[in-house]
Structures are given as C-alpha cells and as structure tokens.
Design an enzyme around this catalytic site. Structure first.
Site, PDB file in Angstrom:
ATOM      1  N   ARG A  33       0.843  -1.205   0.000  1.00  0.00           N
ATOM      2  CA  ARG A  33       0.000   0.000   0.000  1.00  0.00           C
ATOM      3  C   ARG A  33       0.880   1.259   0.000  1.00  0.00           C
ATOM      4  O   ARG A  33       0.599   2.230  -0.697  1.00  0.00           O
ATOM      5  CB  ARG A  33      -0.905   0.043   1.227  1.00  0.00           C
ATOM      6  CG  ARG A  33      -1.762  -1.181   1.431  1.00  0.00           C
ATOM      7  CD  ARG A  33      -3.074  -1.135   0.656  1.00  0.00           C
ATOM      8  NE  ARG A  33      -3.880  -2.276   1.039  1.00  0.00           N
ATOM      9  CZ  ARG A  33      -3.895  -3.453   0.402  1.00  0.00           C
ATOM     10  NH1 ARG A  33      -3.179  -3.631  -0.691  1.00  0.00           N
ATOM     11  NH2 ARG A  33      -4.636  -4.451   0.837  1.00  0.00           N
ATOM     12  N   GLU A 177     -13.746 -15.133   9.130  1.00  0.00           N
ATOM     13  CA  GLU A 177     -13.681 -14.552   7.775  1.00  0.00           C
ATOM     14  C   GLU A 177     -13.339 -15.589   6.709  1.00  0.00           C
ATOM     15  O   GLU A 177     -12.162 -15.846   6.461  1.00  0.00           O
ATOM     16  CB  GLU A 177     -12.648 -13.406   7.729  1.00  0.00           C
ATOM     17  CG  GLU A 177     -12.580 -12.756   6.345  1.00  0.00           C
ATOM     18  CD  GLU A 177     -11.563 -11.616   6.235  1.00  0.00           C
ATOM     19  OE1 GLU A 177     -10.782 -11.401   7.185  1.00  0.00           O
ATOM     20  OE2 GLU A 177     -11.551 -10.957   5.183  1.00  0.00           O
ATOM     21  N   LYS A 219     -17.441 -12.392   8.820  1.00  0.00           N
ATOM     22  CA  LYS A 219     -16.915 -11.418   7.850  1.00  0.00           C
ATOM     23  C   LYS A 219     -16.816 -12.101   6.489  1.00  0.00           C
ATOM     24  O   LYS A 219     -15.800 -12.702   6.160  1.00  0.00           O
ATOM     25  CB  LYS A 219     -15.543 -10.907   8.315  1.00  0.00           C
ATOM     26  CG  LYS A 219     -14.872  -9.952   7.333  1.00  0.00           C
ATOM     27  CD  LYS A 219     -13.753  -9.163   7.980  1.00  0.00           C
ATOM     28  CE  LYS A 219     -13.005  -8.334   6.960  1.00  0.00           C
ATOM     29  NZ  LYS A 219     -12.115  -7.339   7.576  1.00  0.00           N
ATOM     30  N   SER A 261     -14.246  -5.665   1.927  1.00  0.00           N
ATOM     31  CA  SER A 261     -14.431  -4.995   0.636  1.00  0.00           C
ATOM     32  C   SER A 261     -13.761  -5.764  -0.493  1.00  0.00           C
ATOM     33  O   SER A 261     -14.246  -5.753  -1.627  1.00  0.00           O
ATOM     34  CB  SER A 261     -13.972  -3.538   0.681  1.00  0.00           C
ATOM     35  OG  SER A 261     -12.616  -3.388   0.989  1.00  0.00           O
ATOM     36  N   GLY A 262     -12.659  -6.423  -0.195  1.00  0.00           N
ATOM     37  CA  GLY A 262     -12.085  -7.414  -1.109  1.00  0.00           C
ATOM     38  C   GLY A 262     -11.768  -6.976  -2.524  1.00  0.00           C
ATOM     39  O   GLY A 262     -11.914  -7.763  -3.446  1.00  0.00           O
ATOM     40  N   GLY A 263     -11.376  -5.740  -2.739  1.00  0.00           N
ATOM     41  CA  GLY A 263     -10.999  -5.311  -4.084  1.00  0.00           C
ATOM     42  C   GLY A 263     -12.080  -4.517  -4.797  1.00  0.00           C
ATOM     43  O   GLY A 263     -11.892  -4.066  -5.926  1.00  0.00           O
ATOM     44  N   ARG A 292      -9.327  -1.730   2.440  1.00  0.00           N
ATOM     45  CA  ARG A 292      -9.058  -0.846   1.311  1.00  0.00           C
ATOM     46  C   ARG A 292     -10.176   0.169   1.089  1.00  0.00           C
ATOM     47  O   ARG A 292      -9.907   1.326   0.772  1.00  0.00           O
ATOM     48  CB  ARG A 292      -8.839  -1.687   0.038  1.00  0.00           C
ATOM     49  CG  ARG A 292      -7.478  -2.326   0.002  1.00  0.00           C
ATOM     50  CD  ARG A 292      -7.431  -3.478  -0.973  1.00  0.00           C
ATOM     51  NE  ARG A 292      -8.079  -4.664  -0.461  1.00  0.00           N
ATOM     52  CZ  ARG A 292      -8.135  -5.830  -1.089  1.00  0.00           C
ATOM     53  NH1 ARG A 292      -7.600  -5.940  -2.291  1.00  0.00           N
ATOM     54  NH2 ARG A 292      -8.715  -6.875  -0.546  1.00  0.00           N
TER      55      ARG A 292
END
Ligand code: 13P
Length: 340
Positions: A33, A177, A219, A261-263, A292
């Site tokens: 990041r 998750e 999650k 959110s995973g992309g 993200r």
C-alpha cells in the site's frame, strides 16, 4: 471469561450506524500500500499513518472497532499512550488479526489454508491483556477450474472453528472470515454457489466445535461477479443475491455480518452495503469491516507528508460517514458529494 462480556462486545461492534476499520495489514501488505503512494514502509511511518486514522475526531460515530496487526497493538501514539488505549478512550474497541496468513494447502494445487493455530491460546491471553477485545482470522477460497475443492473448504472451515473456539475461551469475540475471492471470470451465480457451500461448511464446523454463535461475528465476501466476468452485476442484484445467500448459510444466532471490501472500489463497497440495508428483513446487523474501501482515499491524501494530516483525516471521516449511512440504507449521491 464471562459470556455476557462477549455478547456485549459482539453487539457493540455491530451497533446500528457503525462498523469496523480493518487496519490489520501485515508488514508485506502495508508495504504494498505504501509503495502505491511512494512512501517507505518503516515502523515509524506505519505508526504515523495509523495514528492519523485512530485519532480522527468524530470517527467514533461510525467506527465501533479497529482490527490491528501485532506490531500496531504494541505501538504508542505520539502522546505515549498505547494504541489500544487511544482507541478505547475514543469508545472504539481494539481487535487483533491472529492468523499467520494463507499458505499452500498440501495436495491441493492452487488452494490455500490459513495457518496460525499453534500457540494461539497463549497469544489470545496476551492480546486480551494488551487490550484487544476481538480477533480476526481470514481464510481464502479461490474460484477456478474445478476449484474450490471440498477438501480446501473443509480444511479452512475446521481451522476457522478452532480459532473461534480459542478466541471465545479467552474472552475475545472471533470474527470468522471465509473470503471467496473475486479473482476470475466466473459469474455472480458461481460466486453464490461457492459462497453458500463455504458458509454451510463453516457453520457445520463451528457447531461441531461447540462455538457459541451469538458471541461471534461473520466477515464474508459479498456475492459478486468475478473481476474479469464480462457480465458485471449491479448493486441491486449483488444485494439481492448476497442477502439470499446469507439467509441460506448463516444461522440466526449470529448477531452481525461485517463485510470485507475485497478489491471493490471504495464507492462500490458503500453502494452495495447500502443496497443490502435497503432490502433489510434479515436477523443480523449488516455492517462493514473494510480495509481498502475505508483507507484508499486517506492513504492517497496522506502521501507520507505530515502537512497532509488534516486532509487524511477528512478523507477517512468521509468514507466512515458514508458507510455509517449505508448501515441504514440512507447513503446518497448528495452525501458522497459532501466530501469537498
Ligand atoms: P479489505 O476490505 O481490503 O478486503 O480488507 C478487509 C480485511 O480485513 C481482509 O482480511
């Protein structure tokens, strides 16, 4: 450890209008990041950046919990207070990522299993002592030719249940998750089928291992078209299919669902959460645990420069506020535009 404390913390994390900031990037991930904004990933830069997020005034109206990485849980704010204390004083619960990452699953080419169970009881005890009140463990399930295998889903479900049982034993609310990845050209219906299979297996394992579901949170991924699928489903379809999939796979005893959110882009993640809360009619709180999607704008605004502190916090607060509104199905374009 009292069940009451776990129940109360699980409910506080999914309190109406609030959700989780996932700031638990491992050292290699936060480096990625920082590389994206041209900032060197030193321990001090990581501390400075995360301190900006944790001290954003007003964020506590929309943020109930923050997931930390081991390094961050042990760091102090500039005023010398440990980060868990900084968060607690703002009325935010500190959490901790306890898994040690997804590693290749033996005998299953292209598939992974998450490691980190050895010594987990002792680590949970230490984390509780350091102020953590919830934990997270991420399993990854890839969709591909003949994938996922039942073996991969079962191995990951078993590990998730062992993690959850150990967390509860030590007073920490487990965030379970199982992430079905959006990589690939598969359709939204394939994502539905794989997510449903995964959720059923995860809850079978949790029940087999006597995990009290009312003291846990889920999650999951949203049910989405694969990233490279030519037919991209819109927010209404995503919301409808995600809610239907959860109804089929998630027991009512679970108090809340906090999506990753995973992309997805930051706005997509908000729009989709909003569409789900508009549908409503589900037994769980539908909330967010975004990494993200909450951090992309503040990270960009920061750029590693101290003089951008106010802009960084403003960008973070804006995304938190938009997602807070999406918790009620009340997010609008007008609210999105208020950023400026
Ligand atoms: P993303 O929202 O970026 O997927 O991160 C959430 C998370 O904590 C993944 O484990």
């Amino acid at each position: 450890m009292s069940a009451d404390e776990l129940l109360a913390n699980a409910r506080a994390i999914v309190a109406p209008g609030k959700g989780i900031l996932a700031a638990d990037e491992s050292t290699p991930t936060i480096k990625k990041r920082f590389d994206g904004i041209g900032v060197e990933s030193t321990e001090e830069n990581r501390r400075l950046y995360r301190e900006l997020l944790f001290t954003t005034e007003g964020a506590e109206k929309y943020i109930s919990g923050v997931i930390l990485f081991d390094e961050t849980l042990r760091q102090n704010g500039t005023d010398g207070q440990p980060f868990p204390k900084v968060l607690q004083q703002a009325g935010i619960l500190p959490g901790i990522k306890v898994d040690k990452g997804a590693k290749p699953l033996a005998g299953a080419p292209g598939e992974k299993v998450t490691e980190g169970l050895d010594g987990l009881r002792e680590r949970c005890k230490e984390y509780y002592g350091l102020g953590a009140r919830f934990t997270k463990w991420r399993a990854v399930i890839a969709i591909g030719d003949g994938l996922p295998s039942d073996y991969c889903i079962q191995a990951n479900a078993h590990a998730l249940a062992r993690f959850a049982a150990l967390s509860v034993e030590n007073g920490l609310v487990p965030i379970v998750e199982p992430e079905v990845l959006m990589d690939g050209a598969h359709t939204i219906d394939t994502c539905f089928e794989v997510t449903e299979r995964t959720l059923r297996e995860v809850y079978r394992a949790l029940r087999d291992q006597s995990v009290p579901l009312d003291q846990t949170l889920l999650k999951p991924n949203m049910v989405l078209s694969g990233k490279d699928c030519p037919q991209q489903a819109g927010p209404e379809e995503v919301a409808e299919k995600t809610v239907a999939c959860l109804k089929s796979g998630v027991p009512e005893a679970v108090p809340g669902i906090v999506f990753l959110s995973g992309g997805q882009s930051d706005v997509e993640a908000t729009v989709n959460l909003n569409a789900m809360n508009k549908i409503g009619g589900v037994p769980w709180q539908l909330s967010f645990s975004y990494g993200r999607a909450l951090q992309a704008p503040p990270l960009k605004a920061w750029g590693g420069k101290a003089h951008n502190a106010a802009a960084t916090q403003k960008a973070f607060l804006h995304r938190a506020r938009c997602n807070g509104a999406a918790r009620f199905g009340k997010y609008t374009d007008a609210l999105e535009q208020e950023a400026a």
